[in-house]
Design a protein around this motif. Structure first.
Motif, PDB file in Angstrom:
ATOM      1  N   ASP A 117      43.562 -10.156 -23.692  1.00 17.02           N
ATOM      2  CA  ASP A 117      44.750 -11.013 -23.623  1.00 17.02           C
ATOM      3  C   ASP A 117      44.359 -12.477 -23.400  1.00 17.02           C
ATOM      4  O   ASP A 117      45.029 -13.382 -23.900  1.00 17.02           O
ATOM      5  N   VAL A 118      43.298 -12.693 -22.654  1.00 20.00           N
ATOM      6  CA  VAL A 118      42.806 -14.056 -22.425  1.00 20.00           C
ATOM      7  C   VAL A 118      42.305 -14.639 -23.747  1.00 20.00           C
ATOM      8  O   VAL A 118      42.583 -15.802 -24.061  1.00 20.00           O
ATOM      9  N   ILE A 119      41.627 -13.832 -24.527  1.00 19.23           N
ATOM     10  CA  ILE A 119      41.128 -14.280 -25.828  1.00 19.23           C
ATOM     11  C   ILE A 119      42.306 -14.625 -26.745  1.00 19.23           C
ATOM     12  O   ILE A 119      42.299 -15.671 -27.406  1.00 19.23           O
ATOM     13  N   ALA A 120      43.310 -13.772 -26.770  1.00 20.89           N
ATOM     14  CA  ALA A 120      44.495 -14.035 -27.601  1.00 20.89           C
ATOM     15  C   ALA A 120      45.183 -15.327 -27.145  1.00 20.89           C
ATOM     16  O   ALA A 120      45.615 -16.140 -27.979  1.00 20.89           O
ATOM     17  N   HIS A 121      45.263 -15.535 -25.853  1.00 18.22           N
ATOM     18  CA  HIS A 121      45.868 -16.754 -25.299  1.00 18.22           C
ATOM     19  C   HIS A 121      45.058 -17.984 -25.717  1.00 18.22           C
ATOM     20  O   HIS A 121      45.625 -18.997 -26.131  1.00 18.22           O
ATOM     21  N   ALA A 122      43.741 -17.884 -25.621  1.00 17.41           N
ATOM     22  CA  ALA A 122      42.871 -19.000 -26.004  1.00 17.41           C
ATOM     23  C   ALA A 122      43.013 -19.316 -27.494  1.00 17.41           C
ATOM     24  O   ALA A 122      43.041 -20.484 -27.891  1.00 17.41           O
ATOM     25  N   LEU A 123      43.119 -18.288 -28.318  1.00 16.56           N
ATOM     26  CA  LEU A 123      43.322 -18.513 -29.752  1.00 16.56           C
ATOM     27  C   LEU A 123      44.642 -19.228 -30.013  1.00 16.56           C
ATOM     28  O   LEU A 123      44.713 -20.114 -30.873  1.00 16.56           O
ATOM     29  N   GLU A 124      45.670 -18.878 -29.269  1.00 14.08           N
ATOM     30  CA  GLU A 124      46.965 -19.550 -29.431  1.00 14.08           C
ATOM     31  C   GLU A 124      46.868 -21.017 -29.001  1.00 14.08           C
ATOM     32  O   GLU A 124      47.400 -21.899 -29.680  1.00 14.08           O
ATOM     33  N   LEU A 125      46.196 -21.273 -27.911  1.00  9.54           N
ATOM     34  CA  LEU A 125      45.990 -22.667 -27.478  1.00  9.54           C
ATOM     35  C   LEU A 125      45.233 -23.452 -28.550  1.00  9.54           C
ATOM     36  O   LEU A 125      45.553 -24.613 -28.830  1.00  9.54           O
ATOM     37  N   TYR A 126      44.263 -22.813 -29.154  1.00  8.77           N
ATOM     38  CA  TYR A 126      43.453 -23.440 -30.204  1.00  8.77           C
ATOM     39  C   TYR A 126      44.310 -23.756 -31.429  1.00  8.77           C
ATOM     40  O   TYR A 126      44.198 -24.838 -32.003  1.00  8.77           O
ATOM     41  N   ARG A 127      45.187 -22.825 -31.806  1.00  8.99           N
ATOM     42  CA  ARG A 127      46.084 -23.037 -32.951  1.00  8.99           C
ATOM     43  C   ARG A 127      47.010 -24.231 -32.741  1.00  8.99           C
ATOM     44  O   ARG A 127      47.427 -24.863 -33.701  1.00  8.99           O
ATOM     45  N   GLN A 128      47.351 -24.505 -31.502  1.00  5.52           N
ATOM     46  CA  GLN A 128      48.286 -25.587 -31.189  1.00  5.52           C
ATOM     47  C   GLN A 128      47.633 -26.971 -31.174  1.00  5.52           C
ATOM     48  O   GLN A 128      48.340 -27.976 -31.231  1.00  5.52           O
ATOM     49  N   PHE A 145      34.402 -21.275 -25.178  1.00  3.86           N
ATOM     50  CA  PHE A 145      34.929 -19.998 -24.702  1.00  3.86           C
ATOM     51  C   PHE A 145      34.771 -18.920 -25.772  1.00  3.86           C
ATOM     52  O   PHE A 145      34.377 -17.788 -25.467  1.00  3.86           O
ATOM     53  N   PHE A 146      35.039 -19.270 -27.026  1.00  9.40           N
ATOM     54  CA  PHE A 146      34.896 -18.292 -28.106  1.00  9.40           C
ATOM     55  C   PHE A 146      33.438 -17.837 -28.246  1.00  9.40           C
ATOM     56  O   PHE A 146      33.183 -16.666 -28.534  1.00  9.40           O
ATOM     57  N   LEU A 147      32.507 -18.758 -28.019  1.00  9.64           N
ATOM     58  CA  LEU A 147      31.090 -18.368 -28.026  1.00  9.64           C
ATOM     59  C   LEU A 147      30.791 -17.433 -26.858  1.00  9.64           C
ATOM     60  O   LEU A 147      30.069 -16.443 -27.012  1.00  9.64           O
ATOM     61  N   LEU A 148      31.339 -17.756 -25.692  1.00  4.94           N
ATOM     62  CA  LEU A 148      31.131 -16.941 -24.496  1.00  4.94           C
ATOM     63  C   LEU A 148      31.557 -15.498 -24.725  1.00  4.94           C
ATOM     64  O   LEU A 148      30.833 -14.568 -24.374  1.00  4.94           O
ATOM     65  N   VAL A 149      32.720 -15.316 -25.329  1.00  2.94           N
ATOM     66  CA  VAL A 149      33.252 -13.957 -25.507  1.00  2.94           C
ATOM     67  C   VAL A 149      32.766 -13.294 -26.788  1.00  2.94           C
ATOM     68  O   VAL A 149      33.073 -12.128 -27.040  1.00  2.94           O
ATOM     69  N   GLY A 150      32.024 -14.032 -27.606  1.00  2.73           N
ATOM     70  CA  GLY A 150      31.498 -13.457 -28.838  1.00  2.73           C
ATOM     71  C   GLY A 150      32.559 -13.247 -29.899  1.00  2.73           C
ATOM     72  O   GLY A 150      32.481 -12.305 -30.688  1.00  2.73           O
ATOM     73  N   LEU A 151      33.556 -14.124 -29.921  1.00  4.17           N
ATOM     74  CA  LEU A 151      34.609 -14.021 -30.936  1.00  4.17           C
ATOM     75  C   LEU A 151      33.997 -14.175 -32.326  1.00  4.17           C
ATOM     76  O   LEU A 151      33.182 -15.071 -32.546  1.00  4.17           O
ATOM     77  N   ASP A 152      34.399 -13.315 -33.232  1.00  2.78           N
ATOM     78  CA  ASP A 152      33.817 -13.412 -34.570  1.00  2.78           C
ATOM     79  C   ASP A 152      34.292 -14.708 -35.235  1.00  2.78           C
ATOM     80  O   ASP A 152      35.437 -15.141 -35.056  1.00  2.78           O
ATOM     81  N   PRO A 153      33.404 -15.351 -35.984  1.00  2.33           N
ATOM     82  CA  PRO A 153      33.733 -16.642 -36.617  1.00  2.33           C
ATOM     83  C   PRO A 153      34.978 -16.584 -37.502  1.00  2.33           C
ATOM     84  O   PRO A 153      35.713 -17.558 -37.592  1.00  2.33           O
ATOM     85  N   LYS A 154      35.226 -15.449 -38.128  1.00  2.00           N
ATOM     86  CA  LYS A 154      36.394 -15.334 -39.003  1.00  2.00           C
ATOM     87  C   LYS A 154      37.691 -15.533 -38.213  1.00  2.00           C
ATOM     88  O   LYS A 154      38.613 -16.201 -38.681  1.00  2.00           O
ATOM     89  N   SER A 155      37.766 -14.973 -37.030  1.00  2.00           N
ATOM     90  CA  SER A 155      38.967 -15.127 -36.202  1.00  2.00           C
ATOM     91  C   SER A 155      39.178 -16.586 -35.811  1.00  2.00           C
ATOM     92  O   SER A 155      40.299 -17.088 -35.808  1.00  2.00           O
ATOM     93  N   ARG A 196      38.031 -19.234 -37.479  1.00  2.00           N
ATOM     94  CA  ARG A 196      38.408 -19.964 -38.700  1.00  2.00           C
ATOM     95  C   ARG A 196      39.871 -19.746 -39.041  1.00  2.00           C
ATOM     96  O   ARG A 196      40.572 -20.673 -39.445  1.00  2.00           O
ATOM     97  N   GLU A 197      40.336 -18.507 -38.868  1.00  2.00           N
ATOM     98  CA  GLU A 197      41.741 -18.199 -39.134  1.00  2.00           C
ATOM     99  C   GLU A 197      42.652 -19.017 -38.214  1.00  2.00           C
ATOM    100  O   GLU A 197      43.632 -19.613 -38.667  1.00  2.00           O
ATOM    101  N   ALA A 198      42.327 -19.061 -36.938  1.00  2.00           N
ATOM    102  CA  ALA A 198      43.131 -19.841 -35.990  1.00  2.00           C
ATOM    103  C   ALA A 198      43.055 -21.328 -36.336  1.00  2.00           C
ATOM    104  O   ALA A 198      44.063 -22.040 -36.305  1.00  2.00           O
ATOM    105  N   ARG A 199      41.870 -21.780 -36.683  1.00  2.00           N
ATOM    106  CA  ARG A 199      41.679 -23.199 -37.028  1.00  2.00           C
ATOM    107  C   ARG A 199      42.520 -23.593 -38.241  1.00  2.00           C
ATOM    108  O   ARG A 199      43.066 -24.692 -38.299  1.00  2.00           O
ATOM    109  N   SER A 200      42.669 -22.683 -39.182  1.00  2.00           N
ATOM    110  CA  SER A 200      43.411 -22.996 -40.404  1.00  2.00           C
ATOM    111  C   SER A 200      44.898 -23.214 -40.132  1.00  2.00           C
ATOM    112  O   SER A 200      45.593 -23.786 -40.968  1.00  2.00           O
ATOM    113  N   HIS A 201      45.383 -22.781 -38.977  1.00  2.00           N
ATOM    114  CA  HIS A 201      46.797 -22.947 -38.628  1.00  2.00           C
ATOM    115  C   HIS A 201      47.063 -24.177 -37.765  1.00  2.00           C
ATOM    116  O   HIS A 201      48.204 -24.421 -37.383  1.00  2.00           O
TER     117      HIS A 201
END
Length: 128
Positions: free
Chosen positions: A62-73, A98-108, A110-115
């Motif tokens: 859930d923290v990762i999902a929250h961080a991705l949402e913050l990134y999208r904004q 943070f994404f490096l820390l948690v090992g988030l895959d680059p595709k995820s 990039r997807e967030a960045r595109s928004h």
């Protein structure tokens, strides 16, 4: 993504990043753009503190999902001079760390960045 992190591992990693940001805040006067450097470091530290607080109440995924949402904004400021928009750049840098820390895959990421919105696009605040 690599092996899921525990909340304790997540908090420990964020604590480490907060220490680095704090060290950067202390060395800001030695840099070519001290105010921008300080604001960048403060912004990173604020993100790490906020994610740490969120992690104390939520599961790591859930923290990762929250961080991705913050990134999208975050509005894009890529290509602007180094010392401009330090608040936004600091938050972006913190979330990417943070994404490096948690090992988030680059595709995820990039997807967030595109928004992400363009700077000063309708619905985005000009910050920094």
């Amino acid at each position: 993504m690599k092996e899921p992190m525990t909340t304790d591992q997540l908090l420990q990693g964020l604590k480490h990043y907060r220490r680095i940001a704090r060290q950067d805040m202390l060395r800001a006067p030695e840099t070519p753009h001290p105010e921008a450097f300080l604001q960048h470091a403060e912004s990173r530290r604020e993100v790490y503190v906020a994610l740490g607080s969120y992690a104390e109440q939520h599961a790591p995924e859930d923290v990762i999902a929250h961080a991705l949402e913050l990134y999208r904004q975050l509005p894009f400021v890529t290509g602007t001079p180094e010392h401009e928009h330090p608040d936004i750049k600091g938050r972006e840098n913190a979330l990417e760390n943070f994404f490096l820390l948690v090992g988030l895959d680059p595709k995820s990421r990039r997807e967030a960045r595109s928004h992400r919105p363009k700077l000063n696009a309708p619905g985005t605040a000009a910050q920094g």
